[in-house]
Scaffold this active site. Structure first.
Site, mmCIF file in Angstrom:
data_model
loop_
_atom_site.group_PDB
_atom_site.id
_atom_site.type_symbol
_atom_site.label_atom_id
_atom_site.label_comp_id
_atom_site.label_asym_id
_atom_site.label_seq_id
_atom_site.Cartn_x
_atom_site.Cartn_y
_atom_site.Cartn_z
ATOM 1 C CB CYS A 4 -0.910 -0.012 1.222
ATOM 2 S SG CYS A 4 -1.773 1.554 1.466
ATOM 3 C CG ASP A 30 -3.248 14.619 -4.128
ATOM 4 O OD1 ASP A 30 -2.662 14.370 -5.209
ATOM 5 O OD2 ASP A 30 -4.282 14.030 -3.782
ATOM 6 N N GLY A 94 -14.829 6.071 -6.988
ATOM 7 C CA GLY A 94 -13.623 6.729 -7.500
ATOM 8 C C GLY A 94 -12.411 6.654 -6.595
ATOM 9 C CG HIS A 99 -4.075 3.883 3.709
ATOM 10 N ND1 HIS A 99 -3.003 3.194 4.268
ATOM 11 C CD2 HIS A 99 -4.411 4.831 4.616
ATOM 12 C CE1 HIS A 99 -2.719 3.696 5.463
ATOM 13 N NE2 HIS A 99 -3.568 4.696 5.691
ATOM 14 C CG HIS A 101 -6.985 9.202 0.881
ATOM 15 N ND1 HIS A 101 -7.064 7.883 0.474
ATOM 16 C CD2 HIS A 101 -7.349 9.946 -0.191
ATOM 17 C CE1 HIS A 101 -7.429 7.825 -0.791
ATOM 18 N NE2 HIS A 101 -7.619 9.079 -1.221
HETATM 19 P P1 5GP Z 1 -8.532 8.803 -4.253
HETATM 20 O O1 5GP Z 1 -9.036 8.782 -5.666
HETATM 21 O O2 5GP Z 1 -8.092 7.445 -3.799
HETATM 22 O O3 5GP Z 1 -9.489 9.457 -3.303
HETATM 23 O O4 5GP Z 1 -7.290 9.771 -4.269
HETATM 24 C C1 5GP Z 1 -5.981 9.354 -4.275
HETATM 25 C C2 5GP Z 1 -5.111 10.594 -4.273
HETATM 26 O O5 5GP Z 1 -3.802 10.215 -3.905
HETATM 27 C C3 5GP Z 1 -5.019 11.300 -5.631
HETATM 28 O O6 5GP Z 1 -5.437 12.656 -5.514
HETATM 29 C C4 5GP Z 1 -3.558 11.175 -6.006
HETATM 30 O O7 5GP Z 1 -3.056 12.321 -6.636
HETATM 31 C C5 5GP Z 1 -2.877 10.936 -4.674
HETATM 32 N N1 5GP Z 1 -1.694 10.092 -4.756
HETATM 33 C C6 5GP Z 1 -1.572 8.908 -5.420
HETATM 34 N N2 5GP Z 1 -0.342 8.403 -5.251
HETATM 35 C C7 5GP Z 1 0.339 9.281 -4.474
HETATM 36 C C8 5GP Z 1 1.662 9.303 -3.951
HETATM 37 O O8 5GP Z 1 2.478 8.412 -4.184
HETATM 38 N N3 5GP Z 1 1.999 10.351 -3.181
HETATM 39 C C9 5GP Z 1 1.130 11.364 -2.897
HETATM 40 N N4 5GP Z 1 1.565 12.365 -2.122
HETATM 41 N N5 5GP Z 1 -0.134 11.381 -3.367
HETATM 42 C C10 5GP Z 1 -0.529 10.357 -4.151
HETATM 43 ZN ZN ZN Z 2 -2.226 1.351 3.637
#
Ligand code: 5GP
Ligand code: ZN
Length: 139
Positions: A4, A30, A94, A99, A101
């Site tokens: 993860c 992000d 989406g 994990h 957040h």
């Molecule tokens: P979700 O769609 O799961 O709510 O959002 C995932 C968010 O995590 C996205 O806005 C994406 O830009 C961010 N994200 C994905 N991988 C990484 C990473 O390796 N580092 C950081 N800082 N943000 C990430």
């Molecule tokens: Zn995790």
């Protein structure tokens, strides 16, 4: 099982720009910000979705979300005239990173960002009441 990515960030094994951390939460920038100042706040422990997480962690998580949100509003040099909080659960909604957040997304007038809730017709009061009662029962 693949690792993860957010657990790796929480453990400090891959780089991230950390805003705040304590024994339960980590707030970090992000990597693909919707607007400058886009922060993610996550529990240190791995929970896939909100419904997997315990309430004690959730309460603390939201406390940190509120503090980050206030900080963004107070900052000079960052255009934060409003904010979106966003929390996706499961791929149907989406969620890309499984994990938990919470996104804190600064907004300003004419930033070109579009978040739309696709609203449908207004159900009659009877239907709304029936759903409200059913949800209360499910709680
Ligand atoms: P979700 O769609 O799961 O709510 O959002 C995932 C968010 O995590 C996205 O806005 C994406 O830009 C961010 N994200 C994905 N991988 C990484 C990473 O390796 N580092 C950081 N800082 N943000 C990430
Ligand atoms: Zn995790």
């Amino acid at each position: 099982m693949s690792k993860c990515i957010f657990c790796e960030i929480a453990a400090g094994r891959i780089p991230a720009s950390i805003v705040y951390e304590d024994n339960m939460t980590v707030a970090f920038m992000d990597i693909h910000p919707v607007n400058p100042g886009h922060v993610l706040v996550m529990p240190r422990r791995h929970f896939e979705t909100l419904s997997d997480m315990d309430e004690t962690t959730g309460m603390h998580l939201f406390q940190i979300v509120m503090r980050v949100e206030q900080a963004l509003r107070n900052m000079e040099g960052l255009r934060c005239e409003g904010t979106h909080l966003l929390q996706n659960n499961n791929t149907a909604a989406g969620q890309d990173v499984p994990h938990v957040h919470i996104h804190i997304i600064p907004r300003f007038a004419d930033d070109g960002v579009q978040f739309h809730l696709r609203t449908g017709p207004t159900p009659d009061r009877e239907a709304l009441n029936a759903l409200a009662d059913a949800i209360e029962l499910a709680m």
